[in-house]
Design a protein around this motif. Structure first.
Motif, PDB file in Angstrom:
ATOM      1  N   GLY A 295       2.102   4.076  11.861  1.00 15.37           N
ATOM      2  CA  GLY A 295       1.096   4.915  12.496  1.00 15.37           C
ATOM      3  C   GLY A 295       0.731   6.105  11.628  1.00 15.37           C
ATOM      4  O   GLY A 295       0.445   5.972  10.434  1.00 15.37           O
ATOM      5  N   SER A 296       0.785   7.275  12.228  1.00 17.80           N
ATOM      6  CA  SER A 296       0.434   8.499  11.510  1.00 17.80           C
ATOM      7  C   SER A 296       1.660   9.225  10.950  1.00 17.80           C
ATOM      8  O   SER A 296       1.529  10.317  10.395  1.00 17.80           O
ATOM      9  CB  SER A 296      -0.331   9.445  12.450  1.00 17.80           C
ATOM     10  N   GLN A 297       2.842   8.614  11.093  1.00 20.68           N
ATOM     11  CA  GLN A 297       4.043   9.238  10.555  1.00 20.68           C
ATOM     12  C   GLN A 297       4.041   9.151   9.023  1.00 20.68           C
ATOM     13  O   GLN A 297       3.407   8.275   8.440  1.00 20.68           O
ATOM     14  CB  GLN A 297       5.298   8.527  11.079  1.00 20.68           C
ATOM     15  N   LYS A 298       4.796  10.049   8.411  1.00 18.16           N
ATOM     16  CA  LYS A 298       4.888  10.028   6.950  1.00 18.16           C
ATOM     17  C   LYS A 298       5.961   9.043   6.498  1.00 18.16           C
ATOM     18  O   LYS A 298       5.806   8.348   5.496  1.00 18.16           O
ATOM     19  CB  LYS A 298       5.202  11.428   6.432  1.00 18.16           C
ATOM     20  N   PHE A 299       7.081   8.973   7.242  1.00 19.06           N
ATOM     21  CA  PHE A 299       8.175   8.047   6.942  1.00 19.06           C
ATOM     22  C   PHE A 299       8.600   7.366   8.234  1.00 19.06           C
ATOM     23  O   PHE A 299       8.392   7.889   9.322  1.00 19.06           O
ATOM     24  CB  PHE A 299       9.391   8.792   6.349  1.00 19.06           C
ATOM     25  N   PHE A 300       9.198   6.202   8.099  1.00 20.42           N
ATOM     26  CA  PHE A 300       9.777   5.587   9.294  1.00 20.42           C
ATOM     27  C   PHE A 300      11.030   4.780   9.002  1.00 20.42           C
ATOM     28  O   PHE A 300      11.857   4.587   9.867  1.00 20.42           O
ATOM     29  CB  PHE A 300       8.749   4.745  10.057  1.00 20.42           C
ATOM     30  N   PHE A 301      11.262   4.294   7.803  1.00 22.36           N
ATOM     31  CA  PHE A 301      12.560   3.755   7.432  1.00 22.36           C
ATOM     32  C   PHE A 301      12.643   3.769   5.917  1.00 22.36           C
ATOM     33  O   PHE A 301      11.634   3.643   5.231  1.00 22.36           O
ATOM     34  CB  PHE A 301      12.812   2.351   8.001  1.00 22.36           C
ATOM     35  N   GLY A 302      13.861   3.962   5.446  1.00 21.95           N
ATOM     36  CA  GLY A 302      14.036   4.237   4.016  1.00 21.95           C
ATOM     37  C   GLY A 302      14.089   3.008   3.141  1.00 21.95           C
ATOM     38  O   GLY A 302      15.137   2.677   2.614  1.00 21.95           O
ATOM     39  N   ASP A 303      12.979   2.346   2.980  1.00 19.68           N
ATOM     40  CA  ASP A 303      12.936   1.176   2.104  1.00 19.68           C
ATOM     41  C   ASP A 303      11.706   1.267   1.225  1.00 19.68           C
ATOM     42  O   ASP A 303      10.598   1.473   1.718  1.00 19.68           O
ATOM     43  CB  ASP A 303      12.910  -0.114   2.927  1.00 19.68           C
ATOM     44  N   SER A 304      11.907   1.103  -0.071  1.00 20.27           N
ATOM     45  CA  SER A 304      10.797   1.289  -1.020  1.00 20.27           C
ATOM     46  C   SER A 304      10.399  -0.002  -1.715  1.00 20.27           C
ATOM     47  O   SER A 304       9.736   0.032  -2.753  1.00 20.27           O
ATOM     48  CB  SER A 304      11.213   2.317  -2.078  1.00 20.27           C
ATOM     49  N   ARG A 305      10.787  -1.155  -1.171  1.00 23.21           N
ATOM     50  CA  ARG A 305      10.512  -2.407  -1.865  1.00 23.21           C
ATOM     51  C   ARG A 305       9.045  -2.815  -1.823  1.00 23.21           C
ATOM     52  O   ARG A 305       8.649  -3.800  -2.452  1.00 23.21           O
ATOM     53  CB  ARG A 305      11.421  -3.511  -1.315  1.00 23.21           C
ATOM     54  N   LEU A 306       8.234  -2.073  -1.082  1.00 21.17           N
ATOM     55  CA  LEU A 306       6.797  -2.319  -1.129  1.00 21.17           C
ATOM     56  C   LEU A 306       6.161  -1.713  -2.373  1.00 21.17           C
ATOM     57  O   LEU A 306       5.071  -2.123  -2.778  1.00 21.17           O
ATOM     58  CB  LEU A 306       6.116  -1.719   0.108  1.00 21.17           C
ATOM     59  N   ALA A 307       6.843  -0.741  -2.976  1.00 21.51           N
ATOM     60  CA  ALA A 307       6.238   0.011  -4.078  1.00 21.51           C
ATOM     61  C   ALA A 307       5.839  -0.862  -5.275  1.00 21.51           C
ATOM     62  O   ALA A 307       4.761  -0.662  -5.838  1.00 21.51           O
ATOM     63  CB  ALA A 307       7.183   1.127  -4.521  1.00 21.51           C
ATOM     64  N   PRO A 308       6.672  -1.835  -5.723  1.00 26.19           N
ATOM     65  CA  PRO A 308       6.221  -2.672  -6.845  1.00 26.19           C
ATOM     66  C   PRO A 308       4.934  -3.430  -6.552  1.00 26.19           C
ATOM     67  O   PRO A 308       4.081  -3.587  -7.435  1.00 26.19           O
ATOM     68  CB  PRO A 308       7.401  -3.637  -7.060  1.00 26.19           C
ATOM     69  N   LEU A 309       4.786  -3.895  -5.314  1.00 30.35           N
ATOM     70  CA  LEU A 309       3.560  -4.614  -4.948  1.00 30.35           C
ATOM     71  C   LEU A 309       2.352  -3.683  -5.019  1.00 30.35           C
ATOM     72  O   LEU A 309       1.254  -4.111  -5.390  1.00 30.35           O
ATOM     73  CB  LEU A 309       3.702  -5.197  -3.543  1.00 30.35           C
ATOM     74  N   LEU A 310       2.550  -2.424  -4.695  1.00 32.75           N
ATOM     75  CA  LEU A 310       1.449  -1.459  -4.732  1.00 32.75           C
ATOM     76  C   LEU A 310       1.111  -1.040  -6.161  1.00 32.75           C
ATOM     77  O   LEU A 310      -0.062  -0.928  -6.527  1.00 32.75           O
ATOM     78  CB  LEU A 310       1.825  -0.222  -3.907  1.00 32.75           C
ATOM     79  N   LYS A 311       2.135  -0.842  -7.003  1.00 37.28           N
ATOM     80  CA  LYS A 311       1.937  -0.234  -8.312  1.00 37.28           C
ATOM     81  C   LYS A 311       1.635  -1.238  -9.431  1.00 37.28           C
ATOM     82  O   LYS A 311       0.974  -0.890 -10.407  1.00 37.28           O
ATOM     83  CB  LYS A 311       3.181   0.572  -8.699  1.00 37.28           C
TER      84      LYS A 311
ATOM     85  N   LEU B 251      -2.153  -5.134   1.196  1.00 39.84           N
ATOM     86  CA  LEU B 251      -1.371  -3.899   1.266  1.00 39.84           C
ATOM     87  C   LEU B 251      -2.266  -2.683   1.016  1.00 39.84           C
ATOM     88  O   LEU B 251      -2.176  -1.673   1.732  1.00 39.84           O
ATOM     89  CB  LEU B 251      -0.235  -3.932   0.243  1.00 39.84           C
ATOM     90  N   LYS B 252      -3.141  -2.762   0.015  1.00 43.10           N
ATOM     91  CA  LYS B 252      -4.004  -1.625  -0.314  1.00 43.10           C
ATOM     92  C   LYS B 252      -5.029  -1.345   0.773  1.00 43.10           C
ATOM     93  O   LYS B 252      -5.590  -0.237   0.824  1.00 43.10           O
ATOM     94  CB  LYS B 252      -4.703  -1.880  -1.650  1.00 43.10           C
TER      95      LYS B 252
ATOM     96  N   CYS C 105       0.277   2.581   2.010  1.00 41.59           N
ATOM     97  CA  CYS C 105       0.121   3.063   0.626  1.00 41.59           C
ATOM     98  C   CYS C 105       0.572   4.516   0.519  1.00 41.59           C
ATOM     99  O   CYS C 105       1.282   4.889  -0.433  1.00 41.59           O
ATOM    100  CB  CYS C 105      -1.344   2.933   0.188  1.00 41.59           C
ATOM    101  N   ASN C 106       0.197   5.340   1.509  1.00 43.48           N
ATOM    102  CA  ASN C 106       0.621   6.739   1.510  1.00 43.48           C
ATOM    103  C   ASN C 106       2.134   6.851   1.652  1.00 43.48           C
ATOM    104  O   ASN C 106       2.758   7.747   1.057  1.00 43.48           O
ATOM    105  CB  ASN C 106      -0.066   7.500   2.649  1.00 43.48           C
ATOM    106  N   TYR C 107       2.709   5.961   2.444  1.00 38.60           N
ATOM    107  CA  TYR C 107       4.165   5.941   2.633  1.00 38.60           C
ATOM    108  C   TYR C 107       4.876   5.695   1.300  1.00 38.60           C
ATOM    109  O   TYR C 107       5.815   6.424   0.936  1.00 38.60           O
ATOM    110  CB  TYR C 107       4.512   4.854   3.653  1.00 38.60           C
ATOM    111  N   CYS C 108       4.432   4.683   0.559  1.00 34.95           N
ATOM    112  CA  CYS C 108       5.046   4.377  -0.743  1.00 34.95           C
ATOM    113  C   CYS C 108       4.860   5.535  -1.718  1.00 34.95           C
ATOM    114  O   CYS C 108       5.795   5.933  -2.419  1.00 34.95           O
ATOM    115  CB  CYS C 108       4.434   3.103  -1.323  1.00 34.95           C
TER     116      CYS C 108
END
Length: 311
Positions: A186-202, A214-215, A221-224
Protein backbone atom coordinates in the motif's frame (compact mmCIF):
# COMPACT_ATOMS: atom_id res chain seq x y z
CA UNK A 1 36.36 -9.60 22.71
CA UNK A 2 34.83 -12.40 20.66
CA UNK A 3 35.77 -12.56 16.99
CA UNK A 4 33.00 -11.19 14.73
CA UNK A 5 31.02 -13.46 12.47
CA UNK A 6 32.23 -13.42 8.88
CA UNK A 7 29.88 -13.38 5.90
CA UNK A 8 31.10 -14.42 2.45
CA UNK A 9 28.88 -13.29 -0.41
CA UNK A 10 28.98 -12.47 -4.10
CA UNK A 11 30.35 -9.05 -5.03
CA UNK A 12 28.10 -6.15 -5.94
CA UNK A 13 27.00 -4.91 -9.35
CA UNK A 14 24.04 -3.28 -11.15
CA UNK A 15 23.84 -0.75 -8.30
CA UNK A 16 23.40 -3.55 -5.72
CA UNK A 17 25.56 -4.60 -2.75
CA UNK A 18 25.44 -8.15 -4.16
CA UNK A 19 24.07 -9.49 -7.43
CA UNK A 20 22.95 -12.77 -5.87
CA UNK A 21 19.41 -12.73 -4.38
CA UNK A 22 20.30 -15.08 -1.52
CA UNK A 23 23.41 -13.08 -0.59
CA UNK A 24 21.39 -9.90 -0.86
CA UNK A 25 18.72 -11.29 1.48
CA UNK A 26 21.32 -12.12 4.16
CA UNK A 27 23.11 -8.77 3.80
CA UNK A 28 19.83 -6.87 4.12
CA UNK A 29 18.69 -8.89 7.13
CA UNK A 30 22.03 -8.23 8.85
CA UNK A 31 21.70 -4.50 8.19
CA UNK A 32 18.10 -4.48 9.48
CA UNK A 33 19.14 -6.13 12.75
CA UNK A 34 22.54 -4.49 13.22
CA UNK A 35 24.35 -7.83 13.31
CA UNK A 36 28.14 -7.24 13.58
CA UNK A 37 29.41 -9.02 10.51
CA UNK A 38 32.76 -8.85 8.80
CA UNK A 39 31.70 -9.01 5.16
CA UNK A 40 33.84 -10.47 2.38
CA UNK A 41 32.43 -9.64 -1.05
CA UNK A 42 34.16 -12.11 -3.32
CA UNK A 43 34.11 -13.04 -6.99
CA UNK A 44 34.31 -16.82 -6.66
CA UNK A 45 32.70 -19.39 -4.33
CA UNK A 46 36.17 -20.92 -3.96
CA UNK A 47 37.01 -17.98 -1.74
CA UNK A 48 34.36 -19.09 0.73
CA UNK A 49 35.37 -21.58 3.46
CA UNK A 50 32.47 -23.82 2.40
CA UNK A 51 32.87 -23.37 -1.36
CA UNK A 52 29.36 -21.90 -1.51
CA UNK A 53 27.85 -18.41 -1.31
CA UNK A 54 26.47 -17.03 0.88
CA UNK A 55 28.39 -18.54 3.79
CA UNK A 56 28.52 -17.42 7.41
CA UNK A 57 31.63 -18.35 9.39
CA UNK A 58 30.79 -18.57 13.08
CA UNK A 59 32.83 -19.23 16.17
CA UNK A 60 30.62 -21.98 17.65
CA UNK A 61 28.78 -23.62 14.72
CA UNK A 62 31.42 -23.61 12.00
CA UNK A 63 30.36 -22.40 8.56
CA UNK A 64 26.67 -22.14 7.59
CA UNK A 65 25.89 -22.08 3.88
CA UNK A 66 22.10 -21.94 3.50
CA UNK A 67 20.29 -18.63 3.50
CA UNK A 68 17.51 -19.53 5.91
CA UNK A 69 19.93 -21.28 8.26
CA UNK A 70 22.12 -18.16 8.32
CA UNK A 71 19.11 -16.00 9.22
CA UNK A 72 18.06 -18.51 11.87
CA UNK A 73 21.55 -18.38 13.38
CA UNK A 74 21.42 -14.58 13.52
CA UNK A 75 18.08 -14.80 15.30
CA UNK A 76 19.59 -17.17 17.86
CA UNK A 77 22.24 -14.52 18.47
CA UNK A 78 19.38 -12.10 19.27
CA UNK A 79 19.56 -10.23 15.97
CA UNK A 80 15.90 -10.57 15.10
CA UNK A 81 14.17 -8.30 12.60
CA UNK A 82 10.76 -9.46 13.88
CA UNK A 83 11.44 -8.71 17.55
CA UNK A 84 9.07 -5.72 17.76
CA UNK A 85 6.28 -7.29 15.70
CA UNK A 86 3.04 -8.56 17.19
CA UNK A 87 2.08 -12.21 16.72
CA UNK A 88 -0.25 -11.23 13.88
CA UNK A 89 2.37 -9.09 12.16
CA UNK A 90 4.96 -11.85 12.54
CA UNK A 91 2.58 -14.39 10.99
CA UNK A 92 1.85 -12.02 8.09
CA UNK A 93 5.55 -11.48 7.47
CA UNK A 94 6.22 -15.23 7.48
CA UNK A 95 3.33 -15.80 5.07
CA UNK A 96 4.59 -13.21 2.58
CA UNK A 97 8.17 -14.50 2.75
CA UNK A 98 6.86 -18.01 2.07
CA UNK A 99 4.79 -16.69 -0.84
CA UNK A 100 7.84 -14.98 -2.29
CA UNK A 101 9.97 -18.12 -2.02
CA UNK A 102 7.28 -20.36 -3.52
CA UNK A 103 5.93 -18.18 -6.32
CA UNK A 104 8.58 -15.60 -7.11
CA UNK A 105 12.03 -16.98 -6.33
CA UNK A 106 11.84 -19.83 -8.91
CA UNK A 107 10.83 -17.36 -11.62
CA UNK A 108 13.70 -15.05 -10.65
CA UNK A 109 16.08 -17.98 -11.11
CA UNK A 110 14.49 -18.74 -14.47
CA UNK A 111 14.69 -15.09 -15.54
CA UNK A 112 18.41 -14.75 -14.84
CA UNK A 113 19.74 -18.27 -15.42
CA UNK A 114 17.43 -20.18 -17.76
CA UNK A 115 15.96 -17.60 -20.15
CA UNK A 116 18.44 -17.92 -23.02
CA UNK A 117 18.62 -14.25 -23.97
CA UNK A 118 19.00 -13.00 -20.41
CA UNK A 119 21.54 -15.66 -19.52
CA UNK A 120 23.80 -15.18 -22.53
CA UNK A 121 23.64 -11.39 -22.86
CA UNK A 122 23.41 -10.41 -19.20
CA UNK A 123 24.03 -13.00 -16.46
CA UNK A 124 26.83 -15.03 -18.03
CA UNK A 125 28.42 -11.85 -19.34
CA UNK A 126 28.63 -10.31 -15.86
CA UNK A 127 30.06 -13.42 -14.23
CA UNK A 128 32.53 -14.00 -17.08
CA UNK A 129 33.82 -10.46 -16.66
CA UNK A 130 33.88 -10.59 -12.84
CA UNK A 131 35.07 -14.09 -11.95
CA UNK A 132 38.89 -14.31 -12.08
CA UNK A 133 40.70 -16.16 -14.86
CA UNK A 134 40.60 -19.07 -15.57
CA UNK A 135 37.46 -19.83 -13.54
CA UNK A 136 35.46 -17.41 -15.68
CA UNK A 137 35.66 -19.87 -18.58
CA UNK A 138 33.62 -22.59 -16.91
CA UNK A 139 32.16 -21.38 -13.58
CA UNK A 140 29.18 -19.50 -15.15
CA UNK A 141 28.16 -22.65 -17.03
CA UNK A 142 28.50 -24.75 -13.87
CA UNK A 143 26.27 -22.29 -12.03
CA UNK A 144 23.80 -22.39 -14.93
CA UNK A 145 23.58 -26.18 -14.58
CA UNK A 146 23.16 -25.93 -10.79
CA UNK A 147 20.27 -23.51 -11.16
CA UNK A 148 18.59 -25.78 -13.72
CA UNK A 149 18.82 -28.65 -11.23
CA UNK A 150 17.47 -26.39 -8.50
CA UNK A 151 14.45 -25.51 -10.62
CA UNK A 152 13.80 -29.16 -11.40
CA UNK A 153 13.73 -29.87 -7.66
CA UNK A 154 11.31 -26.98 -7.13
CA UNK A 155 9.02 -27.73 -10.04
CA UNK A 156 9.25 -31.51 -10.15
CA UNK A 157 9.27 -33.81 -13.17
CA UNK A 158 6.56 -31.76 -14.90
CA UNK A 159 9.22 -29.14 -15.71
CA UNK A 160 10.64 -31.39 -18.44
CA UNK A 161 7.26 -32.56 -19.77
CA UNK A 162 5.90 -29.27 -21.12
CA UNK A 163 8.39 -26.54 -20.30
CA UNK A 164 6.68 -23.80 -22.31
CA UNK A 165 3.27 -24.36 -20.70
CA UNK A 166 4.77 -24.49 -17.23
CA UNK A 167 6.71 -21.28 -17.83
CA UNK A 168 3.53 -19.42 -18.77
CA UNK A 169 1.79 -20.65 -15.61
CA UNK A 170 4.73 -19.78 -13.38
CA UNK A 171 5.20 -16.31 -14.83
CA UNK A 172 1.48 -15.71 -14.41
CA UNK A 173 1.73 -16.76 -10.75
CA UNK A 174 4.79 -14.52 -10.30
CA UNK A 175 2.93 -11.49 -11.69
CA UNK A 176 0.02 -12.21 -9.36
CA UNK A 177 2.48 -12.51 -6.47
CA UNK A 178 4.01 -9.12 -7.26
CA UNK A 179 0.55 -7.54 -7.49
CA UNK A 180 -0.41 -9.06 -4.14
CA UNK A 181 2.78 -7.77 -2.51
CA UNK A 182 2.08 -4.32 -3.94
CA UNK A 183 -1.46 -4.34 -2.54
CA UNK A 184 -0.18 -5.45 0.87
CA UNK A 185 2.48 -2.72 0.90
CA UNK A 186 0.00 0.00 0.00
CA UNK A 187 1.28 3.40 1.02
CA UNK A 188 3.72 2.06 3.61
CA UNK A 189 7.44 2.53 3.08
CA UNK A 190 8.40 -0.95 4.39
CA UNK A 191 6.48 -4.07 5.25
CA UNK A 192 8.93 -6.99 5.46
CA UNK A 193 12.67 -7.15 5.31
CA UNK A 194 13.38 -8.89 2.04
CA UNK A 195 15.35 -7.33 -0.81
CA UNK A 196 15.31 -10.14 -3.37
CA UNK A 197 13.17 -8.04 -5.68
CA UNK A 198 16.03 -5.57 -6.11
CA UNK A 199 18.01 -7.54 -8.77
CA UNK A 200 14.88 -7.79 -10.92
CA UNK A 201 14.42 -4.03 -10.65
CA UNK A 202 18.05 -3.00 -11.19
CA UNK A 203 19.36 -5.46 -13.78
CA UNK A 204 19.33 -4.38 -17.44
CA UNK A 205 17.65 -7.47 -18.85
CA UNK A 206 17.20 -7.87 -22.61
CA UNK A 207 14.09 -9.98 -21.95
CA UNK A 208 12.32 -8.22 -19.09
CA UNK A 209 8.72 -9.44 -19.19
CA UNK A 210 8.50 -9.87 -15.40
CA UNK A 211 10.66 -6.80 -14.86
CA UNK A 212 8.18 -4.67 -16.78
CA UNK A 213 5.37 -5.77 -14.48
CA UNK A 214 7.46 -4.94 -11.40
CA UNK A 215 8.24 -1.46 -12.76
CA UNK A 216 4.52 -0.85 -13.26
CA UNK A 217 4.04 -1.27 -9.48
CA UNK A 218 5.51 2.02 -8.28
CA UNK A 219 5.24 1.35 -4.56
CA UNK A 220 7.26 -1.87 -4.87
CA UNK A 221 9.92 0.00 -6.85
CA UNK A 222 10.00 2.67 -4.13
CA UNK A 223 10.27 -0.07 -1.51
CA UNK A 224 13.36 -1.58 -3.18
CA UNK A 225 14.92 1.85 -3.72
CA UNK A 226 14.31 2.85 -0.10
CA UNK A 227 16.02 -0.28 1.23
CA UNK A 228 19.06 0.27 -0.99
CA UNK A 229 19.38 3.98 -0.24
CA UNK A 230 18.86 3.58 3.52
CA UNK A 231 20.99 0.50 4.22
CA UNK A 232 23.37 0.49 1.22
CA UNK A 233 23.84 4.18 0.34
CA UNK A 234 26.85 3.58 -1.91
CA UNK A 235 26.48 2.49 -5.51
CA UNK A 236 26.97 -1.16 -6.42
CA UNK A 237 27.80 -2.29 -2.91
CA UNK A 238 31.23 -0.66 -2.97
CA UNK A 239 31.69 2.21 -0.47
CA UNK A 240 33.59 5.28 -1.68
CA UNK A 241 37.36 5.20 -1.37
CA UNK A 242 37.27 8.00 1.22
CA UNK A 243 34.99 5.90 3.42
CA UNK A 244 37.34 2.95 3.24
CA UNK A 245 40.32 5.10 4.18
CA UNK A 246 38.46 6.64 7.11
CA UNK A 247 37.30 3.27 8.38
CA UNK A 248 40.83 1.85 8.43
CA UNK A 249 41.60 -1.37 10.17
CA UNK A 250 38.65 -1.02 12.61
CA UNK A 251 35.97 -1.19 9.93
CA UNK A 252 33.24 -3.79 10.47
CA UNK A 253 33.27 -4.79 6.84
CA UNK A 254 36.27 -5.83 4.79
CA UNK A 255 36.93 -6.72 1.19
CA UNK A 256 39.53 -9.33 1.97
CA UNK A 257 40.53 -12.62 0.53
CA UNK A 258 41.25 -14.87 3.54
CA UNK A 259 42.30 -17.81 1.35
CA UNK A 260 44.57 -16.00 -1.07
CA UNK A 261 47.38 -18.56 -1.18
CA UNK A 262 45.00 -21.49 -1.70
CA UNK A 263 43.11 -19.68 -4.44
CA UNK A 264 46.29 -18.67 -6.24
CA UNK A 265 47.46 -22.29 -6.29
CA UNK A 266 44.06 -23.55 -7.46
CA UNK A 267 43.93 -20.89 -10.18
CA UNK A 268 47.35 -21.86 -11.46
CA UNK A 269 46.46 -25.58 -11.52
CA UNK A 270 43.12 -24.99 -13.21
CA UNK A 271 44.75 -22.65 -15.71
CA UNK A 272 47.39 -25.21 -16.61
CA UNK A 273 44.74 -27.91 -17.00
CA UNK A 274 42.58 -25.65 -19.18
CA UNK A 275 45.48 -24.64 -21.41
CA UNK A 276 46.70 -28.22 -21.77
CA UNK A 277 43.18 -29.40 -22.61
CA UNK A 278 42.84 -26.65 -25.21
CA UNK A 279 46.21 -27.56 -26.68
CA UNK A 280 45.20 -31.20 -27.13
CA UNK A 281 41.75 -30.39 -28.54
CA UNK A 282 43.07 -27.83 -31.00
CA UNK A 283 45.93 -30.05 -32.18
CA UNK A 284 48.69 -27.76 -30.96
CA UNK A 285 49.97 -30.68 -28.90
CA UNK A 286 49.38 -34.26 -29.94
CA UNK A 287 50.42 -37.67 -28.67
CA UNK A 288 52.19 -39.94 -31.10
CA UNK A 289 53.29 -43.48 -30.44
CA UNK A 290 56.44 -44.32 -32.39
CA UNK A 291 56.91 -47.69 -33.98
CA UNK A 292 58.47 -50.44 -31.93
CA UNK A 293 61.97 -51.41 -32.95
CA UNK A 294 64.20 -54.27 -31.96
CA UNK A 295 64.62 -52.81 -28.53
CA UNK A 296 60.88 -53.19 -27.96
CA UNK A 297 58.28 -50.58 -26.94
CA UNK A 298 59.38 -46.94 -27.15
CA UNK A 299 58.18 -44.24 -24.78
CA UNK A 300 55.28 -41.98 -25.77
CA UNK A 301 56.45 -38.69 -27.24
CA UNK A 302 54.73 -35.31 -27.15
CA UNK A 303 54.89 -33.49 -30.43
CA UNK A 304 54.49 -29.73 -30.39
CA UNK A 305 53.46 -27.82 -33.47
CA UNK A 306 53.96 -24.11 -33.94
CA UNK A 307 51.20 -22.05 -35.53
CA UNK A 308 51.89 -18.84 -37.37
CA UNK A 309 49.37 -16.04 -37.34
CA UNK A 310 48.19 -14.87 -40.70
CA UNK A 311 48.50 -11.16 -41.24
Amino acid sequence: MAAPMELFCWAGGWGLPSVDPDCLAVLTYARFTGAPLKVHRVTSPWRSPSGRLPALKTRDEGTISKTQQIITHLRKQKYNADYDLSATQGADTLAFVSLLEEKLLPVLIHTFWVDAKNYVEHTRKWYAETVPFPLNFFLPNCMHKQHLERLQLMWGDSYMDDEEKLEKELYRDARECLTLLSQRLGSQKFFFGDSRLAPLLKAKLPNGKLQQHLKSLQNLCNYCTSILSLYFPWDGGEPPASTLRAAGADSGEAEEDPHKRRNQLLSVLVGLAAMLGYAFLSGIVSIQRSGTGPAGRQPIALEEEEEEEEE
